[in-house]
Design a protein around this motif. Structure first.
Motif, PDB file in Angstrom:
ATOM      1  N   UNK A 109       2.371   5.202 -10.479  1.00  0.00           N
ATOM      2  CA  UNK A 109       2.427   4.160 -11.495  1.00  0.00           C
ATOM      3  C   UNK A 109       2.656   2.801 -10.847  1.00  0.00           C
ATOM      4  N   UNK A 110       1.637   1.900 -10.874  1.00  0.00           N
ATOM      5  CA  UNK A 110       1.842   0.535 -10.386  1.00  0.00           C
ATOM      6  C   UNK A 110       2.588  -0.268 -11.452  1.00  0.00           C
ATOM      7  N   UNK A 111       3.599  -1.029 -11.012  1.00  0.00           N
ATOM      8  CA  UNK A 111       4.458  -1.702 -11.982  1.00  0.00           C
ATOM      9  C   UNK A 111       4.926  -3.062 -11.467  1.00  0.00           C
ATOM     10  N   UNK A 112       5.038  -4.074 -12.280  1.00  0.00           N
ATOM     11  CA  UNK A 112       4.547  -4.168 -13.643  1.00  0.00           C
ATOM     12  C   UNK A 112       3.037  -4.420 -13.658  1.00  0.00           C
ATOM     13  N   UNK A 113       2.383  -4.167 -14.785  1.00  0.00           N
ATOM     14  CA  UNK A 113       0.924  -4.285 -14.852  1.00  0.00           C
ATOM     15  C   UNK A 113       0.372  -5.668 -14.495  1.00  0.00           C
ATOM     16  N   UNK A 117       0.841  -1.199   0.000  1.00  0.00           N
ATOM     17  CA  UNK A 117       0.000   0.000   0.000  1.00  0.00           C
ATOM     18  C   UNK A 117       0.874   1.245   0.000  1.00  0.00           C
ATOM     19  N   UNK A 118       0.306   2.333  -0.527  1.00  0.00           N
ATOM     20  CA  UNK A 118       0.963   3.636  -0.463  1.00  0.00           C
ATOM     21  C   UNK A 118      -0.109   4.653  -0.068  1.00  0.00           C
ATOM     22  N   UNK A 119       0.270   5.558   0.854  1.00  0.00           N
ATOM     23  CA  UNK A 119      -0.689   6.525   1.384  1.00  0.00           C
ATOM     24  C   UNK A 119      -0.125   7.937   1.281  1.00  0.00           C
ATOM     25  N   UNK A 120      -1.002   8.885   0.972  1.00  0.00           N
ATOM     26  CA  UNK A 120      -0.633  10.290   0.877  1.00  0.00           C
ATOM     27  C   UNK A 120      -1.510  11.072   1.840  1.00  0.00           C
ATOM     28  N   UNK A 163      -2.830  -2.346  -3.903  1.00  0.00           N
ATOM     29  CA  UNK A 163      -2.975  -3.311  -4.995  1.00  0.00           C
ATOM     30  C   UNK A 163      -3.443  -4.651  -4.431  1.00  0.00           C
ATOM     31  N   UNK A 164      -4.469  -5.239  -5.036  1.00  0.00           N
ATOM     32  CA  UNK A 164      -4.957  -6.534  -4.551  1.00  0.00           C
ATOM     33  C   UNK A 164      -4.182  -7.664  -5.226  1.00  0.00           C
ATOM     34  N   UNK A 211      -0.472  -7.380 -10.169  1.00  0.00           N
ATOM     35  CA  UNK A 211      -1.590  -7.126  -9.250  1.00  0.00           C
ATOM     36  C   UNK A 211      -2.893  -7.300 -10.021  1.00  0.00           C
ATOM     37  N   UNK A 212      -4.015  -7.438  -9.276  1.00  0.00           N
ATOM     38  CA  UNK A 212      -5.321  -7.574  -9.933  1.00  0.00           C
ATOM     39  C   UNK A 212      -5.981  -6.227 -10.174  1.00  0.00           C
ATOM     40  N   UNK A 213      -6.125  -5.448  -9.118  1.00  0.00           N
ATOM     41  CA  UNK A 213      -6.728  -4.123  -9.207  1.00  0.00           C
ATOM     42  C   UNK A 213      -6.195  -3.270  -8.063  1.00  0.00           C
ATOM     43  N   UNK A 214      -6.560  -1.988  -8.077  1.00  0.00           N
ATOM     44  CA  UNK A 214      -6.141  -1.081  -7.027  1.00  0.00           C
ATOM     45  C   UNK A 214      -7.379  -0.677  -6.219  1.00  0.00           C
TER      46      UNK A 214
END
Length: 86
Positions: free
Chosen positions: A61-65, A3-6, A38-39, A68-71
Motif C-alpha cells: 500500500x503506497x501512502x498517502x495517495x 523503492x521497495x523490492x521483493x 514511486x515516481x 507520488x505520481x505513479x508506481x
C-alpha cells in the motif's frame, strides 16, 4: 527514492504481491525479483505492508495517495507494464 523490492529465492514458492489501491496482483516466481518505485514521491511517502500468511502474499500500500505520481514496476531489472496505469 522510496523503492521497495521483493525477491523470491530458487527454493521458494511463488510470491503474490497485491498493489493497492487498485488491488492488481503481480506474481514473483522462484529466482525472480520485483521492484516498485514511486515516481516524484514526496517526503511524506511511505509503504505499508500487510503479509497474508495463508496464501503467501503481500499487500503493498503506497501512502498517502497524493505523495507520488505513479508506481514504476521492474521485474528482474526490466521495467514491466504497470497494469494500474493501463
Amino acid at each position: 527514492m522510496n523503492a521497495i523490492e521483493f525477491t523470491c529465492w530458487e527454493e521458494d514458492k511463488p510470491l503474490e504481491i497485491q498493489l493497492e489501491p487498485e488491488a492488481f496482483c503481480y506474481t514473483v516466481n522462484p529466482g525472480n525479483t520485483i521492484k516498485f518505485i514511486p515516481t516524484n514521491s514526496t517526503d511524506r511517502f511511505s509503504w505499508t505492508l500487510r503479509i497474508t500468511h495463508n496464501n503467501k502474499g503481500v499487500q503493498l500500500i503506497p501512502d498517502p495517495p497524493d505523495a507520488y505520481n505513479e508506481i514504476e514496476i521492474y521485474m528482474n531489472g526490466k521495467q514491466i507494464e504497470n497494469i494500474a496505469s493501463s
